[in-house]
Design an enzyme around this catalytic site. Structure first.
Site: not given
Length: 687
Positions: A91, A96, A125, A156
């Site tokens: 994931d 990120y 996302k 997200h």
């Protein structure tokens, strides 16, 4: 347990997944049973077969590895070790800022023959700043991940911010350092762009992340391709039972991010209290010869949620996946259920006395900043209450269809007009559309007008951001299913309801329209799809539940905030919901003495100086008089700051159950804490 067309069962020695009618060649019409070994063997990897079939027809492993906070130079070793241990689900997210590193790690694994692309399930996302550039953002993620398709692509967070360039995930701030939120793109527009990705073959399944019940229901109403997944924070301290059950009832798989409550990382980042240190979990884990983390993960799996713990340590990586060789007893599942603290751990962030005691709404009409709410006022007391209020100077009355006393208000108003106490044009009358009438807006409005004996409403609000099964115009009954669960209508979107509200303005039945109990996400979405902007958002707010982010957001976008329960419910909510009243707080009591006022008067004055409209409720003449005597003083800036520090994030007006500090129940409260990662800036949206 039913999950749309799926039935999912986890047992110590096997996973049984029964599916019917998912279509295509992804699943047959017949029931299938997938068996797996109790522990990881050399020939078979348990996680490969421990999967759930999504509503899209594709399989998703019930154990995954989240890569948030994973440092770039550690990614390859982490992913390779995870694959060797049996992980097949990874994931990621654009925000990120490590998709490229994950892509390199996956490419290495493919080249080494550790796994094939079709054996893996890769999620990423869409970030907030790319809602208007969904296709470009998806392609950017695919390039970085070195993939031809995504197994799952999620929105997200349910909010759009100013675009800063595809793949940058930067947060645009205005001159005051406030996040630039985009109110021109509705979530429906974003979702239809997500659906296009499925049609193009770039994405196999699409879903949502950090959506509450209201937002999820609305997505179900406007979607052509239903969301396969809702990824939310869920763990023993923040179980969100209502949201989980709602999603599962409607065929949406729940993925639990932060399934360990953030453990040490969130304790360090946010000062959270970790559920893994709870003596109850610690003692139970010993009974199973497992760690508290393993027990928490197994609990999540037995709730039929997918779990994606995060770690960069090999020993934790191995420990987390060793949760398929035992089963928590029903008794112990109940014990863990009682651990729920409604405690989110993944969370970050004057004007003098009004001359005319009114605020001009975006519609151009004036609204008195002090009003009288009539919730809980019994019918036979209404006439005296309204007449006395008018004589004292009240010109604003707040009602609702669900209060079941519109007719009594109407009779009282008619009497006041006949007696010459006031003219219709001198009053500001608000009422609200009930949940069960979202598909019958015009009829519901006319019913309220008839009961109130009025030709028009000054303000008509959508009472709650949710539609329930229709039970007849004006009845405001709640339809329950065979299990006593509220029948929620997933066929009417909030946008559809709002456009029907707009028609009332065109017809001259309503002067201003607004919303009630909407959080930032729902409010932002309403701004995006509305032609007539909401003039008001009526929410609970008081010194113990200040909701600064929501209030500022509304005011920034020209929406007047009306504070219902501005006294924290006082004695009434203490009795009804077991609330703790802010009026008894020593800080407020002492400050009030300095102004020779009561704590209630100080709380109301505080609300007015925040530029919110206040509508306290009372049926007692002395309180009625006391509440309006708040225009002869002003709270100093220093004391305003003191009251600001009283905030407990404590909802007191909670129909779904007794309140908990720093949280609120999913069904009624649309609570969602949003983490905005850029600039290490974290905002808490509490509603």
């Amino acid at each position: 347990m039913e999950l749309g067309t799926n039935r999912f069962e986890v047992q110590p020695s096997r996973v049984v997944l029964h599916t019917t009618g998912v279509g295509g060649d992804k699943e047959s019409e017949s029931e299938r049973e997938f068996h797996s070994t109790c522990c990881l063997g050399k020939e078979e990897k348990l996680a490969e077969k421990m999967a759930i079939t999504l509503s899209s027809g594709f399989k998703m492993p019930i154990m995954g590895l989240g890569v948030w906070r994973v440092e770039r130079n550690a990614m390859t070793d982490l992913v390779v070790n995870a694959i060797k241990l049996g992980y097949r689900h990874f994931d990621c997210a654009a925000i990120y800022k490590n998709e490229a590193e994950l892509g390199e790690a996956l490419e290495f694994a493919f080249q080494q023959g550790l796994v094939k692309r079709e054996d893996l399930f890769i999620t990423t996302k869409l970030w907030n700043s790319d809602h208007g550039h969904v296709l470009d953002a998806c392609k950017d993620s695919l390039v970085k991940l070195k993939l031809d398709y995504l197994d799952l692509y999620l929105i997200h967070l349910p909010i759009a911010t100013k675009h800063t360039g595809v793949g940058t995930t930067d947060s645009a701030l205005d001159a005051n350092g406030v996040l630039e939120i985009d109110t021109t793109i509705s979530l429906e527009t974003t979702w239809h762009a997500m659906e296009e990705l499925v049609s193009m073959g770039l994405v196999r399944s699409i879903g949502i992340s950090n959506f509450d019940i209201f937002l999820t229901r609305d997505c179900l109403a406007y979607s052509k391709v239903k969301p396969s997944v809702n990824q939310i924070e869920a763990h023993p301290y923040f179980q969100r039972e209502d949201l989980v059950k709602f999603c599962q009832k409607h065929g949406i798989c729940v993925t639990a991010h932060t399934p360990l409550g953030g453990a040490a990382a969130n304790t360090e980042w946010f000062g959270s209290v970790s559920c893994l240190e709870d003596p109850v979990l610690v003692d139970l884990a010993k009974n199973y010869n497992k760690t508290p983390a393993q027990l928490a993960l197994r609990w999540g799996i037995q709730r039929k949620t997918v779990v994606i713990p995060k770690t960069s340590k090999f020993e934790r990586l191995k420990e987390n996946i060793e949760v398929f060789d035992f089963e928590i007893s029903a008794e112990d599942m109940d014990t863990i259920k009682r651990m729920d603290l409604k405690l989110r751990t993944n969370q970050p962030a004057e004007e003098t006395l009004a001359e005319k005691m009114a605020i001009t709404l975006s519609s151009g009409f004036k609204m008195p900043i002090m009003g009288l709410g009539v919730w809980r006022v019994e019918g036979n007391a209404m006439k005296d209450l309204v007449v006395n209020a008018i004589k004292l100077g009240y010109r604003h009355f707040d009602c609702a269809a669900d209060y079941k006393n519109e007719a009594e208000v109407g009779e009282a108003l008619e009497f006041a007009f006949q007696q010459g106490l006031v003219k219709r044009e001198d009053l500001f009358i608000t009422t609200k559309l009930w949940n069960s009438d979202h598909g019958h807006v015009l009829e519901a409005c006319k019913d309220s007008l008839m009961k109130l004996k009025l030709d028009y409403l000054d303000l008509y609000l959508v009472h709650f951001p949710i539609a329930t099964k229709h039970t007849g115009v004006g009845t405001t009954d709640s339809a329950l299913d065979a299990n006593g669960v509220l029948e929620i209508d997933t066929t009417i979107s909030l946008e559809t309801t709002w456009h029907a509200m707009e028609e009332l303005v065109s017809m001259g039945l309503v002067r201003s329209i607004g919303i009630s109990n909407f959080d930032i996400f729902l409010t932002r979405d309403c701004l995006a799809y509305s032609k007539v902007k909401p003039s008001v958002n009526q929410i609970e707010t008081h010194p113990y539940f200040q909701r600064e982010d929501l209030v500022k957001f509304c005011q920034k976008h020209g929406i007047c905030v009306t504070a219902h329960t501005p006294l924290g419910g006082a004695a009434a909510n203490t009795e009804w919901f077991g609330s703790v009243s802010c009026l008894e707080d020593p800080v407020l009591v002492d400050l009030a003495k300095n102004y020779n006022k009561t704590p209630a008067q100080l709380a109301l004055r505080w609300g007015i100086q925040r530029k919110t409209v206040v509508i306290p409720k009372t049926s007692k003449f002395e309180r009625l008089k006391e509440n309006i005597e708040v225009f002869d003083f002003e709270i100093s800036a220093e004391d305003m700051d003191t009251i600001k520090r009283m905030d407990r994030k404590l909802r007191t007006n909670q129909p779904a159950g007794k309140p908990q500090e720093y949280a609120s129940k999913d069904l009624w409260s649309s609570a969602l804490c949003v983490t905005l990662y850029s600039h290490a800036s974290f905002l808490l949206w509490t509603n």
